[in-house]
Design an enzyme around this catalytic site. Structure first.
Site, PDB file in Angstrom:
ATOM      1  N   LYS A  80       1.210  -1.395  -0.083  1.00 35.62           N
ATOM      2  CA  LYS A  80       0.195  -0.276  -0.055  1.00 35.62           C
ATOM      3  C   LYS A  80       0.391   1.113  -0.064  1.00 35.62           C
ATOM      4  CE  LYS A  80      -3.397   2.174   2.323  1.00 35.62           C
ATOM      5  NZ  LYS A  80      -4.162   2.123   3.819  1.00 35.62           N
ATOM      6  N   SER A 155      -9.611   1.493   3.125  1.00 35.61           N
ATOM      7  CA  SER A 155      -8.637   3.006   2.187  1.00 35.61           C
ATOM      8  C   SER A 155      -7.763   1.630   1.524  1.00 35.61           C
ATOM      9  CB  SER A 155      -8.374   4.171   2.459  1.00 35.61           C
ATOM     10  OG  SER A 155      -7.210   3.293   3.580  1.00 35.61           O
ATOM     11  N   SER A 179      -9.748  -0.333   7.106  1.00 29.13           N
ATOM     12  CA  SER A 179      -9.025   0.416   6.048  1.00 29.13           C
ATOM     13  C   SER A 179      -8.293  -0.827   5.414  1.00 29.13           C
ATOM     14  CB  SER A 179      -8.271   1.018   6.164  1.00 29.13           C
ATOM     15  OG  SER A 179      -8.756   2.437   5.636  1.00 29.13           O
TER      16      SER A 179
END
Ligand code: GLN
Length: 486
Positions: A80, A155, A179
Site C-alpha cells: 500500500k 482505504s 481499511s
C-alpha cells in the site's frame, strides 16, 4: 507445469519454488503479465516496479539451490502506498506526496526484503488512508474485480482489489478504522488488523497514530499467518511495539473449533444492514457451531453505538496534528506562486490536499481547539476507555467475537461520494476494534447479491492465533475459493 502461476497462494508458490519446479522470475513475470492484462480495468496500482521486481526475482533464482528458503522468498507482493519503500515513490495517493521518494524503508518493507520478497509495485488508496472506497485517491478510483461498477472498499482498496484480481500473490495494507478488513470483505480476500503494537509502524505515513496498524491482505488464511509471521515483532524504531515473542501463527491453524466459546454481539447487526448480508452471515456463523464452537447469540456490547462518534473525533484530531508537517518546506508538494511564507504554506495545503483530507483536518483542529477540547476530544477518550473495558469484560466469557465486517456489500462508485456520513457508516463494524486496540480478521463468508460478504472475527489483545484458527477452520469447511469474473 502449472499454468496461471499468478493464481497461486503464497504457500503453494513457496512449495513450487522450493522444489525448483518454478523460478521466481517465471512467477514474477506471470504476475506482471496479469497486471498488464487486468490493470486497465481494476486500476489497483499507483506505481508498478517491473524492473526492481525482475531484478529481485533474478537474485532469488541465483540464490535458491534447493533446500531452505523463507516462506516469502521470491514471491511477488504489492505494498500500500502509505508504507515507505526506499527509492520507490510513496504517494499516499495524494498530490502532496506525488513525487516523494523515501530515503528509507519502513520496518515492514525491510522485513519483507529480509525474506527476499519481490516488490511489484505500490497500491492505490484513499488519500492519506482517509476513506472507505478508494475514491478519495487524488489519482483515480480503483474498481472491484467482482463488479467493475462497484468500489473495492477502502482505504486499502488497491491492495484488496489487486489480490482478488491476482495482480499480486499478497499485499500489505494499513488499518486505522477498518481499511484492511472492509476492502478485504468487499473483494473476497482475507485481511488482518493485528493488535496495536504487534507490527511496527515505523515508515508508515501517520494518519491517526493511536489507531494505525499495518497488516496482510491475502488469498487465504494460511497466507495471512505466513505474512503476519514475517512482519510482527518488537521494533526499537517504534516505541509502541511490544516485546512479546512472535509465535509461529501457522501452528495454530487447526480445522476444528472444539471447546471454543464465541460471542455474537447483537449491536453489530446494525440498522440499515442488508437482509441478504445478514442471512449469509448467520449461515456462516452457524457453520462455526458445526465445527464445534459454542455460540452465544445474546452477547452484548452496549457502548458500540458511541464508537463511530468517538472515532470521528479521535482520528481527525490525531490526523490534524500528523498532517501539520506538510507545509511545502522540507519535502512534498510546494506551491511556488506565493509572495510570503504564510501564503506559501496556505496555498501548498490548499492545492496539495483533497477535500476529504481537508475535512478531517478541520474537524480535528476544531475538536482540539481551546474551549472545545473537553467537550469533544476528552469526552471521546472517555468513551474509548468504556469501549475498551467492555471488550475486556466480553473476553472473560468468550475466546472470540464474530460480527459482519460491513453492514452492506460493495456499493456503486459515486454512490456515497457526496455524503460523508454515509461513507463513514460503512465502517461501523470495524472501527470499534481500532478504538480498543485489539486484533480482528475478515474472512470471505459467502455472497449476497452476487457480491462478497466478509465475516469479522475479533480476538483478545495479542491473540491473533485464535482468530486465525477460527478463520482457518471456517475457510476449510466452506469449500473452494470462488474466482472473480475477470
Ligand atoms: N474509513 C475510515 C476512515 O475514513 C477508516 C480508514 C482507515 O482505516 N485508514 O477514517
Amino acid at each position: 507445469m502449472v499454468d496461471k502461476l499468478y493464481e497461486l497462494t503464497i504457500h503453494e508458490a513457496h512449495k513450487l519454488l522450493k522444489q525448483r519446479e518454478i523460478s521466481s522470475v517465471e512467477l514474477t513475470k506471470a504476475v506482471l503479465e496479469r497486471i498488464e492484462k487486468v490493470e486497465n480495468k481494476i486500476r489497483a496500482c499507483v506505481t508498478i516496479t517491473e524492473d526492481v521486481a525482475l531484478k529481485q526475482a533474478q537474485e532469488v533464482d541465483n540464490y535458491i539451490h534447493g533446500g531452505n528458503i523463507a516462506p516469502l522468498t521470491g514471491i511477488p507482493t504489492l505494498i500500500k502506498d502509505v508504507i515507505c519503500t526506499k527509492g520507490i515513490r510513496t504517494t499516499c495517493s495524494s498530490r502532496m506526496l506525488e513525487n516523494f521518494v523515501p530515503p528509507y524503508d519502513a520496518t515492514v518493507t525491510e522485513k519483507l526484503k529480509a525474506q527476499k520478497a519481490v516488490v511489484v509495485g505500490k497500491t492505490n488508496m484513499d488519500e492519506f488512508a482517509m476513506g472507505s472506497s478508494t475514491e478519495h485517491s487524488a489519482f483515480f478510483p480503483t474498481r472491484n474485480p467482482w463488479d467493475l461498477t462497484c468500489v473495492p472498499g477502502g482505504s486499502s482498496g488497491g491492495s484488496a482489489a489487486a489480490v482478488a484480481a491476482n495482480e499480486a500473490i499478497y499485499a500489505l495494507g494499513s488499518d486505522t478504522g477498518g481499511s484492511i478488513r472492509q476492502p478485504a470483505g468487499f473483494c473476497n480476500v482475507v485481511g488482518l488488523k493485528p493488535t496495536y503494537g504487534r507490527v511496527s509502524r515505523f515508515g508508515l505515513v501517520a494518519f491517526a497514530s493511536s489507531l494505525d496498524q499495518i497488516g496482510p491482505i491475502t488469498k487465504d488464511v494460511t497466507d495471512c499467518a505466513l505474512v503476519i509471521n514475517a512482519i510482527a515483532g518488537y521494533d526499537p524504531k517504534d516505541s509502541t511495539t511490544v516485546p512479546y515473542a512472535v509465535p509461529d501463527y501457522t501452528l495454530n491453524l487447526i480445522p476444528d473449533l472444539k471447546g471454543m466459546r464465541i460471542g455474537i454481539p447483537k449491536e453489530y447487526f446494525v440498522e440499515g444492514m442488508q437482509d441478504e448480508v445478514r442471512i449469509t452471515l448467520v449461515a456462516a456463523i452457524n457453520k462455526l457451531h458445526e465445527l464445534g464452537a459454542e455460540l452465544d447469540w445474546e452477547a452484548s456490547l452496549p457502548h458500540t453505538k458511541y464508537a463511530l462518534a468517538a472515532y470521528y473525533i479521535i482520528a481527525p484530531s490525531e490526523a490534524s496534528a500528523n498532517l501539520a508537517r506538510y507545509d511545502g518546506v522540507k519535502y512534498g508538494f510546494s506551491e511556488q506562486s506565493a509572495s510570503n511564507v504564510v501564503e506559501a504554506v496556505e496555498k501548498t495545503r490548499q492545492f496539495g490536499f483533497g477535500s476529504e483530507v481537508k475535512r478531517r483536518i478541520m474537524l480535528g483542529t476544531y475538536a482540539l481547539s481551546a474551549g472545545y477540547y473537553d467537550a469533544y476530544y476528552l469526552k471521546a477518550q472517555k468513551v474509548r476507555t468504556l469501549i475498551k473495558q467492555e471488550f475486556e469484560q466480553a473476553f472473560q466469557r468468550y475466546d472470540a467475537l464474530v460480527t459482519p465486517t460491513s453492514p452492506t456489500v460493495a456499493f456503486k462508485l459515486g454512490e456515497k461520494l457526496q455524503n460523508p456520513i454515509q461513507m463513514y457508516l460503512s465502517d461501523v463494524c470495524t472501527l470499534p476494534i481500532n478504538i480498543a486496540g485489539i486484533p480482528a480478521i475478515s474472512v470471505p463468508a459467502g455472497f449476497a447479491q452476487e457480491l462478497p460478504v466478509g465475516m469479522q472475527i475479533i480476538g483478545k489483545p495479542f491473540d491473533e492465533a485464535t482468530i486465525l484458527r477460527i478463520a482457518f477452520a471456517y475457510e476449510q469447511a466452506s469449500g473452494k475459493r470462488r474466482k472473480p469474473p475477470l
